[in-house]
Design an enzyme around this catalytic site. Sequence first.
Site, PDB file in Angstrom:
ATOM      1  N   LYS A 221      45.471 -13.199  -3.791  1.00  0.00           N
ATOM      2  CA  LYS A 221      44.992 -13.376  -2.485  1.00  0.00           C
ATOM      3  C   LYS A 221      44.738 -12.525  -1.761  1.00  0.00           C
ATOM      4  CE  LYS A 221      46.025 -18.156  -1.569  1.00  0.00           C
ATOM      5  NZ  LYS A 221      45.243 -18.813  -1.074  1.00  0.00           N
TER       6      LYS A 221
ATOM      7  N   ASP B 137      34.001 -19.348 -23.274  1.00  0.00           N
ATOM      8  CA  ASP B 137      33.584 -20.755 -23.257  1.00  0.00           C
ATOM      9  C   ASP B 137      34.065 -21.593 -22.095  1.00  0.00           C
ATOM     10  OD1 ASP B 137      32.210 -20.838 -25.842  1.00  0.00           O
ATOM     11  OD2 ASP B 137      34.217 -20.614 -26.717  1.00  0.00           O
TER      12      ASP B 137
ATOM     13  N   GLY C 127      39.883 -22.005  -2.754  1.00  0.00           N
ATOM     14  CA  GLY C 127      39.151 -20.716  -2.484  1.00  0.00           C
ATOM     15  C   GLY C 127      38.838 -20.065  -3.828  1.00  0.00           C
TER      16      GLY C 127
ATOM     17  N   SER D 147      47.549 -16.510 -11.292  1.00  0.00           N
ATOM     18  CA  SER D 147      47.160 -16.361  -9.833  1.00  0.00           C
ATOM     19  C   SER D 147      48.162 -15.401  -9.182  1.00  0.00           C
ATOM     20  CB  SER D 147      46.744 -17.559  -9.372  1.00  0.00           C
ATOM     21  OG  SER D 147      47.970 -18.148  -9.170  1.00  0.00           O
TER      22      SER D 147
ATOM     23  N   ASN E 100      54.873 -13.713  -7.621  1.00  0.00           N
ATOM     24  CA  ASN E 100      55.788 -13.866  -6.529  1.00  0.00           C
ATOM     25  C   ASN E 100      56.828 -14.495  -6.400  1.00  0.00           C
ATOM     26  OD1 ASN E 100      54.635 -11.364  -5.303  1.00  0.00           O
ATOM     27  ND2 ASN E 100      53.225 -12.357  -4.092  1.00  0.00           N
TER      28      ASN E 100
END
Length: 315
Positions: A52, A167, A177, A295, A298
């Site tokens: 982020k 691939d 996003g 991603s 946290n």
Amino acid sequence: MTAADTRIGPAAVPAAAERIAPHVRHTPLLRCDLLPGLLVKAEHLQHSGSFKLRGAANAMLALGADEVVAGSSGNHGIAVATLGRTLGVRVTVVMAAGAAEAKEAAVRALGGRVVRVPGGVAERDRYAKDLAARTGAALVPSSDHELVVAGQGTVGLEVLRDAPDLDTIFVPVGGGGLLAGVCLAAAHLRSAVRIVGVEPERTRRYARSVAAGRPVELPPGDSVADGLRGQRPGEVILPIVRHRADELIGVGDRAVLRATALLHRAGVPAEPSGAVALAGALRLGLPGRSAVVVSGGNSAAALAAARAAHAGTGR
């Protein structure tokens, strides 16, 4: 994908990469013994603990505002507060009732103000938009903004430059996003990589919207992936996803927790939201040469350790 189809073009991603370079880390593509043949994009190693930071940095640097409002489930708020502290920008983060308390505490520890509102992500985002309008602050949404999408797309730019023969790339889908940004990065590089978006089973707003041919808003949903509980697809994001994402699949909580545990055993301390892409890859059987985007990392324990380390430095 053409300029007529979307409000943002592929060239916005390399422009974002240049803008945010002093503030973000080029995270590695890891190879794990427990996941042979699979590459792991380690965004849990990013400053602020998640991808982020990329979108937040691109938006805040481009807008140049001295006060920012952001709606967030947690990681976006932490990223905005991290940048706010660095840039001297006042930050208010609006969080829905069900957002993780550990992430609220992390935002406050970074100097951000937190406002809790009842309801889900849709109500949170409406409140943040109204608050920004009332106060004159710049609104930096967690996903549905051209500058934010371009910043998140730098994840895809790094993956596809570091492993151009991929691939398939699996991308977790919350606000969307990151998925839209990866789609734009692939378009910029003219890559034929297969892009698979992975949503929590009970919050599949992008899959349902693409199938319906129109935006579909869902009621507030629950998922162990607390960062991926959005209700409505983004206006900036949906056209990009519809035109370039090759597949959208859903995964349940058990699959997400299994993927989280597997990553932890492999030495990758992902939070459940960060393990969703791996859950999707495992569901499809790790086709070909694949990469998954982890991603973020946290978790409550990781955030507590970060706060303790920060306090120990006296900053």
